[in-house]
Design a protein around this motif. Sequence first.
Motif, mmCIF file in Angstrom:
data_model
loop_
_atom_site.group_PDB
_atom_site.id
_atom_site.type_symbol
_atom_site.label_atom_id
_atom_site.label_comp_id
_atom_site.label_asym_id
_atom_site.label_seq_id
_atom_site.Cartn_x
_atom_site.Cartn_y
_atom_site.Cartn_z
ATOM 1 N N THR A 159 0.824 -1.204 0.000
ATOM 2 C CA THR A 159 0.000 0.000 0.000
ATOM 3 C C THR A 159 0.857 1.252 0.000
ATOM 4 O O THR A 159 1.774 1.388 0.816
ATOM 5 N N ARG A 187 -1.502 6.708 -2.428
ATOM 6 C CA ARG A 187 -2.669 6.900 -3.285
ATOM 7 C C ARG A 187 -3.054 5.675 -4.092
ATOM 8 O O ARG A 187 -4.000 5.728 -4.876
ATOM 9 N N LEU A 188 -2.298 4.596 -3.970
ATOM 10 C CA LEU A 188 -2.677 3.376 -4.677
ATOM 11 C C LEU A 188 -2.245 2.166 -3.877
ATOM 12 O O LEU A 188 -1.466 2.262 -2.938
ATOM 13 N N GLN A 189 -2.784 1.014 -4.279
ATOM 14 C CA GLN A 189 -2.552 -0.216 -3.543
ATOM 15 C C GLN A 189 -2.487 -1.368 -4.528
ATOM 16 O O GLN A 189 -3.293 -1.450 -5.452
ATOM 17 N N HIS A 204 -13.668 3.228 -5.147
ATOM 18 C CA HIS A 204 -12.358 2.778 -5.612
ATOM 19 C C HIS A 204 -12.404 2.308 -7.053
ATOM 20 O O HIS A 204 -13.328 1.622 -7.454
ATOM 21 N N GLU A 205 -11.373 2.688 -7.816
ATOM 22 C CA GLU A 205 -11.153 2.102 -9.133
ATOM 23 C C GLU A 205 -10.323 0.842 -8.935
ATOM 24 O O GLU A 205 -9.496 0.777 -8.024
ATOM 25 N N GLN A 206 -10.538 -0.145 -9.815
ATOM 26 C CA GLN A 206 -9.770 -1.385 -9.755
ATOM 27 C C GLN A 206 -9.274 -1.731 -11.149
ATOM 28 O O GLN A 206 -10.052 -1.803 -12.089
ATOM 29 N N VAL A 214 -4.857 -3.479 -8.787
ATOM 30 C CA VAL A 214 -4.408 -2.170 -8.323
ATOM 31 C C VAL A 214 -5.656 -1.364 -7.984
ATOM 32 O O VAL A 214 -6.579 -1.265 -8.803
ATOM 33 N N SER A 244 -7.249 2.349 -6.438
ATOM 34 C CA SER A 244 -7.025 3.747 -6.129
ATOM 35 C C SER A 244 -8.361 4.362 -5.756
ATOM 36 O O SER A 244 -9.325 4.208 -6.503
ATOM 37 N N PRO A 245 -8.434 5.026 -4.624
ATOM 38 C CA PRO A 245 -7.431 5.096 -3.572
ATOM 39 C C PRO A 245 -7.299 3.743 -2.862
ATOM 40 O O PRO A 245 -8.112 2.838 -3.099
ATOM 41 N N PRO A 246 -6.296 3.582 -1.976
ATOM 42 C CA PRO A 246 -6.134 2.317 -1.256
ATOM 43 C C PRO A 246 -7.383 1.971 -0.439
ATOM 44 O O PRO A 246 -8.081 2.853 0.050
#
Length: 160
Positions: free
Chosen positions: A36, A39-41, A62-64, A121, A123-125
């Motif tokens: 993590t 701003r991203l994970q 969240h975007e994935q 991935v 965003s955000p985490p």
Amino acid sequence: MTGIDIHAFSDQYCHFFDDAAFEETTRPGFRRRVITGERLQLCFWRIDGGATGSYMHQHEDHEQLGIIMRGALDFRIGDVDDDARTVLSAGGIYLAPRQVWHGDSVFVGDDELDECWILDVFSPPRDDLRSATAEPIVTRLGDADGEPPTPGASTNGAAS
């Protein structure tokens, strides 16, 4: 890097492949490693071929983005009423923007390890991915009675 202690080279910026770094989750056949940032994970999934437990869901905030690294992913994405399935093999990529339905996945293992490897991935985490035993919080299609969820309501359950 055979014979070299890879942990000696890991730091806050570099993370090497380490089988021991993958955590078992609450779902049989699912292991993951989560890294993590601010701003991203990254969630690196190692899923046994044929593992079950994925359902249609969406992420409110969240975007994935997912990249299939081994095996294949047979799943649904898009309009919740569309039963069309997509199969992505190694190298295939999907993007699930906020509030886009996805899941109902079948994980197809590769010939060597019988595993499906997915790099997700976010965003955000997602705070709910910080612990392997935490129940992911997503908006899930339907509840135990088969009724659609209240729009915008989140329920605990497993994410794909």
